[in-house]
Design a protein around this motif. Structure first.
Motif, PDB file in Angstrom:
ATOM      1  N   UNK A 140       0.848  -1.192   0.000  1.00 50.39           N
ATOM      2  CA  UNK A 140       0.000   0.000   0.000  1.00 50.39           C
ATOM      3  C   UNK A 140       0.882   1.241   0.000  1.00 50.39           C
ATOM      4  N   UNK A 141       0.342   2.327  -0.506  1.00 52.25           N
ATOM      5  CA  UNK A 141       1.062   3.607  -0.514  1.00 52.25           C
ATOM      6  C   UNK A 141       0.816   4.319   0.806  1.00 52.25           C
ATOM      7  N   UNK A 142       1.377   3.760   1.879  1.00 55.70           N
ATOM      8  CA  UNK A 142       1.155   4.305   3.210  1.00 55.70           C
ATOM      9  C   UNK A 142       2.151   5.431   3.479  1.00 55.70           C
ATOM     10  N   UNK A 143       1.657   6.509   4.087  1.00 56.85           N
ATOM     11  CA  UNK A 143       2.489   7.653   4.430  1.00 56.85           C
ATOM     12  C   UNK A 143       2.746   7.649   5.928  1.00 56.85           C
ATOM     13  N   UNK A 144       4.022   7.667   6.302  1.00 57.94           N
ATOM     14  CA  UNK A 144       4.420   7.513   7.699  1.00 57.94           C
ATOM     15  C   UNK A 144       5.107   8.784   8.164  1.00 57.94           C
ATOM     16  N   UNK A 145       4.696   9.237   9.345  1.00 54.73           N
ATOM     17  CA  UNK A 145       5.303  10.408   9.982  1.00 54.73           C
ATOM     18  C   UNK A 145       6.084   9.948  11.209  1.00 54.73           C
ATOM     19  N   UNK A 146       7.281  10.500  11.380  1.00 52.49           N
ATOM     20  CA  UNK A 146       8.139  10.160  12.515  1.00 52.49           C
ATOM     21  C   UNK A 146       8.431  11.435  13.281  1.00 52.49           C
ATOM     22  N   UNK A 147       8.103  11.422  14.569  1.00 52.39           N
ATOM     23  CA  UNK A 147       8.373  12.569  15.432  1.00 52.39           C
ATOM     24  C   UNK A 147       9.685  12.333  16.152  1.00 52.39           C
ATOM     25  N   UNK A 161      14.228   4.390   5.580  1.00 54.08           N
ATOM     26  CA  UNK A 161      13.269   3.284   5.653  1.00 54.08           C
ATOM     27  C   UNK A 161      11.983   3.578   4.896  1.00 54.08           C
ATOM     28  N   UNK A 162      11.720   4.875   4.593  1.00 53.08           N
ATOM     29  CA  UNK A 162      10.521   5.204   3.814  1.00 53.08           C
ATOM     30  C   UNK A 162       9.588   6.189   4.479  1.00 53.08           C
ATOM     31  N   UNK A 163      10.026   6.899   5.524  1.00 50.31           N
ATOM     32  CA  UNK A 163       9.175   7.895   6.175  1.00 50.31           C
ATOM     33  C   UNK A 163       9.006   9.106   5.269  1.00 50.31           C
ATOM     34  N   UNK A 164       7.806   9.637   5.212  1.00 51.86           N
ATOM     35  CA  UNK A 164       7.515  10.789   4.343  1.00 51.86           C
ATOM     36  C   UNK A 164       7.631  12.120   5.078  1.00 51.86           C
ATOM     37  N   UNK A 165       7.536  12.109   6.404  1.00 48.87           N
ATOM     38  CA  UNK A 165       7.589  13.341   7.181  1.00 48.87           C
ATOM     39  C   UNK A 165       8.345  13.066   8.470  1.00 48.87           C
ATOM     40  N   UNK A 166       9.400  13.843   8.722  1.00 48.89           N
ATOM     41  CA  UNK A 166      10.246  13.659   9.899  1.00 48.89           C
ATOM     42  C   UNK A 166      10.502  15.023  10.515  1.00 48.89           C
ATOM     43  N   UNK A 221      13.823   3.023  18.207  1.00 46.36           N
ATOM     44  CA  UNK A 221      14.296   3.115  16.832  1.00 46.36           C
ATOM     45  C   UNK A 221      13.095   3.066  15.887  1.00 46.36           C
ATOM     46  N   UNK A 222      12.630   4.173  15.361  1.00 46.90           N
ATOM     47  CA  UNK A 222      11.446   4.169  14.495  1.00 46.90           C
ATOM     48  C   UNK A 222      11.650   3.438  13.170  1.00 46.90           C
ATOM     49  N   UNK A 223      12.879   3.301  12.698  1.00 43.19           N
ATOM     50  CA  UNK A 223      13.111   2.675  11.393  1.00 43.19           C
ATOM     51  C   UNK A 223      12.665   1.220  11.367  1.00 43.19           C
ATOM     52  N   UNK A 224      12.825   0.506  12.483  1.00 45.41           N
ATOM     53  CA  UNK A 224      12.402  -0.901  12.522  1.00 45.41           C
ATOM     54  C   UNK A 224      10.877  -1.025  12.445  1.00 45.41           C
ATOM     55  N   UNK A 225      10.174  -0.065  13.050  1.00 45.36           N
ATOM     56  CA  UNK A 225       8.714  -0.099  13.013  1.00 45.36           C
ATOM     57  C   UNK A 225       8.212   0.286  11.622  1.00 45.36           C
ATOM     58  N   UNK A 226       8.930   1.161  10.937  1.00 41.22           N
ATOM     59  CA  UNK A 226       8.511   1.573   9.598  1.00 41.22           C
ATOM     60  C   UNK A 226       8.506   0.386   8.653  1.00 41.22           C
ATOM     61  N   UNK A 228       7.963  -2.698   9.412  1.00 37.77           N
ATOM     62  CA  UNK A 228       6.790  -3.529   9.733  1.00 37.77           C
ATOM     63  C   UNK A 228       5.499  -2.889   9.245  1.00 37.77           C
ATOM     64  N   UNK A 229       5.423  -1.551   9.322  1.00 31.03           N
ATOM     65  CA  UNK A 229       4.208  -0.875   8.874  1.00 31.03           C
ATOM     66  C   UNK A 229       4.029  -0.984   7.368  1.00 31.03           C
ATOM     67  N   UNK A 230       5.126  -0.899   6.623  1.00 31.91           N
ATOM     68  CA  UNK A 230       5.023  -0.971   5.170  1.00 31.91           C
ATOM     69  C   UNK A 230       4.647  -2.374   4.720  1.00 31.91           C
ATOM     70  N   UNK A 231       5.218  -3.387   5.343  1.00 30.37           N
ATOM     71  CA  UNK A 231       4.921  -4.761   4.938  1.00 30.37           C
ATOM     72  C   UNK A 231       3.874  -5.446   5.782  1.00 30.37           C
ATOM     73  N   UNK A 232       3.445  -4.825   6.879  1.00 32.85           N
ATOM     74  CA  UNK A 232       2.480  -5.450   7.769  1.00 32.85           C
ATOM     75  C   UNK A 232       1.079  -4.921   7.563  1.00 32.85           C
ATOM     76  N   UNK A 233       0.170  -5.466   8.337  1.00 30.45           N
ATOM     77  CA  UNK A 233      -1.241  -5.079   8.254  1.00 30.45           C
ATOM     78  C   UNK A 233      -1.782  -4.922   9.671  1.00 30.45           C
ATOM     79  N   UNK A 234      -2.677  -3.989   9.838  1.00 31.42           N
ATOM     80  CA  UNK A 234      -3.278  -3.710  11.138  1.00 31.42           C
ATOM     81  C   UNK A 234      -4.766  -4.006  11.087  1.00 31.42           C
ATOM     82  N   UNK A 235      -5.289  -4.628  12.112  1.00 31.16           N
ATOM     83  CA  UNK A 235      -6.709  -4.945  12.181  1.00 31.16           C
ATOM     84  C   UNK A 235      -7.237  -4.609  13.564  1.00 31.16           C
TER      85      UNK A 235
END
Length: 316
Positions: A140-147, A161-166, A221-226, A228-235
């Motif tokens: 999916x074209x998911x957009x991830x923000x990292x604070x 890792x693919x974050x769009x906003x930091x 470390x936010x990069x490891x979670x990114x 998982x978010x790109x390749x994972x799914x949330x329900x």
């Protein structure tokens, strides 16, 4: 002729001045409620019985007055369940066949298969919420923000890792102005106090984007979670139903089957964890897509009477 003149005069008098008739009892507006009544007529007065005043504190008074107590309906504690014994159920291949018929002309990567698992659950009980890494990820074209500080090494890893906003202050100002150009938000642990001080919960909380330790979005470390978010799914369970994108239209039946099996195993583990607090059971499993209706699955990969093979569905 002399004798006829009085007769003509009499006839003219009769025609011009007809005899007066007796007045009727009612006027011509007899259909109106304002019509006058005849003299001496008294309408019947219908007496209205006064409703007895019910006592909420002392029900015995109501029994003395002859008033039957109205029983209040108990609020339903569970969601409505339907009898599926007479419902049409489909194997996975048959359901995919019908769904593809609805999605003719669509791009294989733009349309997704969606799973809807209906549960027998309490309305006010705990809900299921988790993340899952599928064997075949749904891209999916998911957009991830990292604070985190924009000049920190965590920011460099997040961008790679693919974050769009930091960032920190720039992100806080954009969120307060209503410019939320991201689908997920992750906070680095060192920036948690600054984020809470900025008061982003009022804006991100109702949208489900507020980072928290419970959801695993406040990490070192936010990069490891990114990744998982790109390749994972949330329900998450909503109104007794768990929904999740399980595959793309171009997936083969074997790939869809492996994803469904992984999802159902994770869902059963979540229900087992909540077994000490509430009892949850799977009532119905439905497969649908972006533009197609839902098809109830019977648990089989392919029925014996099916007219299609998995090989026919493997070509996009």
């Amino acid at each position: 002729m002399a004798n006829t003149r009085p007769c003509l005069a009499q006839l003219s008098r009769i025609c011009l001045n007809p005899p007066k008739t007796t007045a009727s009892c009612t006027s011509a507006r007899y259909l109106s409620s304002t019509a006058p009544l005849s003299k001496g007529f008294k309408p019947a007065i219908v007496s209205k019985k006064e409703k007895p005043v019910l006592s909420r504190t002392n029900p015995q008074k109501n029994k003395k007055k002859g008033v039957a107590e109205t029983k209040k309906r108990k609020a339903r504690t569970t969601y409505i369940q339907y009898d599926l014994r007479d419902a049409d159920k489909f194997s996975l291949c048959d359901a995919m066949r019908y769904i593809r018929a609805f999605e003719v002309g669509q791009k294989p990567t733009s349309v997704k298969y969606e799973m809807h698992v209906k549960l027998k659950s309490l309305k006010n009980g705990p809900v299921i919420r988790n993340r899952l890494q599928l064997p075949h990820p749904v891209r999916t074209d998911i957009r991830i923000c990292v604070i985190c500080p924009a000049d920190s090494p965590y920011a460099e890893k997040a961008r790679a890792a693919g974050a769009t906003l930091v960032g920190e202050d720039d992100v806080f100002e954009a969120v307060k102005d209503g410019k939320i150009d991201f689908d997920r938000c992750i906070c680095q642990t060192d920036s948690l106090a600054k984020m809470n001080k900025a008061g982003l919960g009022r804006v991100l909380g109702p949208r489900g984007l507020m980072p928290s330790a419970k959801t695993g979005t406040v990490v070192k470390d936010p990069s490891s979670v990114i990744q998982d978010l790109i390749g994972g799914a949330e329900y998450r369970e909503r109104m007794g139903v768990v929904r999740m994108a399980i595959a793309q239209l171009g997936f083969t039946p074997e790939e869809v089957q492996r994803n469904i099996k992984s999802f159902m195993e994770a869902l059963k583990k979540d229900m087992g964890i909540l077994s000490d607090r509430t009892n949850k059971e799977v009532a119905e499993v439905v497969l649908s897509s972006t533009n197609a209706p839902g098809f109830t699955l019977n648990g089989n990969f392919l029925d014996s009477n099916s007219t299609i093979t998995p090989r026919d569905l493997s070509t996009s």
